[in-house]
Design an enzyme around this catalytic site. Sequence first.
Site, PDB file in Angstrom:
ATOM      1  N   VAL A 172      63.705 -15.468 -90.956  1.00  0.00           N
ATOM      2  CA  VAL A 172      62.401 -15.533 -91.874  1.00  0.00           C
ATOM      3  C   VAL A 172      61.416 -14.888 -91.309  1.00  0.00           C
ATOM      4  O   VAL A 172      60.816 -15.206 -90.244  1.00  0.00           O
ATOM      5  CB  VAL A 172      62.141 -16.988 -92.609  1.00  0.00           C
ATOM      6  CG1 VAL A 172      61.076 -16.972 -93.277  1.00  0.00           C
ATOM      7  CG2 VAL A 172      63.388 -17.670 -92.902  1.00  0.00           C
ATOM      8  N   SER A 173      60.702 -14.006 -91.824  1.00  0.00           N
ATOM      9  CA  SER A 173      59.935 -13.010 -91.210  1.00  0.00           C
ATOM     10  C   SER A 173      58.556 -13.961 -90.980  1.00  0.00           C
ATOM     11  O   SER A 173      58.065 -14.770 -92.063  1.00  0.00           O
ATOM     12  CB  SER A 173      59.504 -11.678 -91.879  1.00  0.00           C
ATOM     13  OG  SER A 173      60.745 -10.860 -91.698  1.00  0.00           O
TER      14      SER A 173
END
Length: 408
Positions: free
Chosen positions: A78-79
């Site tokens: 998840v950025s």
Amino acid sequence: MNQTTDTGIVDRAAELRAALVTDLRAKQKITSEVVEAAVRRVPRERFMPAGTDLDIAYGYDNSVVTKRDEHGVALSSVSAAYIQARMLEQAELAPGMTVLEVGSGGLNAAYLAEIVGPGGRVVSVDIDPEVTDRAASLLEDNGYGSRVRVLVADAEHGVSDEGPFDAIIVTVGAWDIAPALLDQLRVGGVIVLPLVMNAVTRTIGFRREGDHLISRSVEVAGFVPMQGDGAHPDRVFLLPDANGRHVRLLFDSGGPERLDRLDGVLAGERAELWSGVTIGNGVSFADLHLWFAWFLPGFCRVAADEGTGLAAERLWFPFGVVHGAGFAYLALRSAPEGEGFEFGARAFGPDGERAAAAMVEQIRAWDRDGRDVEPRFGYWPADSDHSRIPSDVAVMNKTHGVVSISWS
């Protein structure tokens, strides 16, 4: 998580979400009402791995790994919140658009669904069925199952029976831009992707103009590398020290033909050369790395095993150059006068001083011609008219086209 009740978790998450939006607004990562509304609405914590602390989930620059390979290398994540928000802005999205996301996770697709609304369409693809299964399940559980289509696909070959797309957002590091993706981008559409250029990545928002792409926005960020047919592994050279540990030199493409000339250089004396170019405390010089990637022959990334001399220096700026039988790496020392640091190079080998001189020459060139100037990029597919590439830009060859850069 630290919270002990569901109500406490929900309330705390809402507080952190509001604080995150305020921070993203203040730092101009969010600049539009539609992106702000999406980030305020989507419960970020619900798309994180189980047990992720809320403070991590809502951190400004925290990325969270969701899958690793057998060697511990991150395959999916998840950025960080700041880059997700920035890429949503770079895509220039609006209600009613049809959008493709390459690299599934669930959270970003939920943001996209909120922005394009019920009149829009979101397609999210990933090459890994385990990743798509997780993303589809999270989207379904959080009310987005009917608003996002999640598919297993290698985006290098496009997405069959989908598109054309008003915008494409690629959330994995891409060494090149697949022609099949560009074929599915509308004329005037925007593609946002982390483009790897000689081992240095910039997340670029490109708009399609005729037969080529022109950058409209640029952001510094790093991503897990693309898998599948679009993957581009580094060439790695192990440089041993006297104790059997290694410094790894990673070349994006090409690289010197005779790396064996570096055998044993770390056992010799170290040379230093300083540039006279300084930087203030806390001031970013990320574009110096980009300048090296474009204009420093023999440029490479550097990683050092624990216990080596280079590891003891803590290579915060792990970039180097190979020149003949010499190896040099970027170094900083306290500025001779006043606060801040001076750039220089430390080097090994018979040609070490020449390698250091080549690096210092480009530090000075960046200071003279590239510092405080935002570069502009172009992408020219193989079938575009390359005679229209401006004569005053630098170019870098890729498999499917040419990237251009201008600091003017």
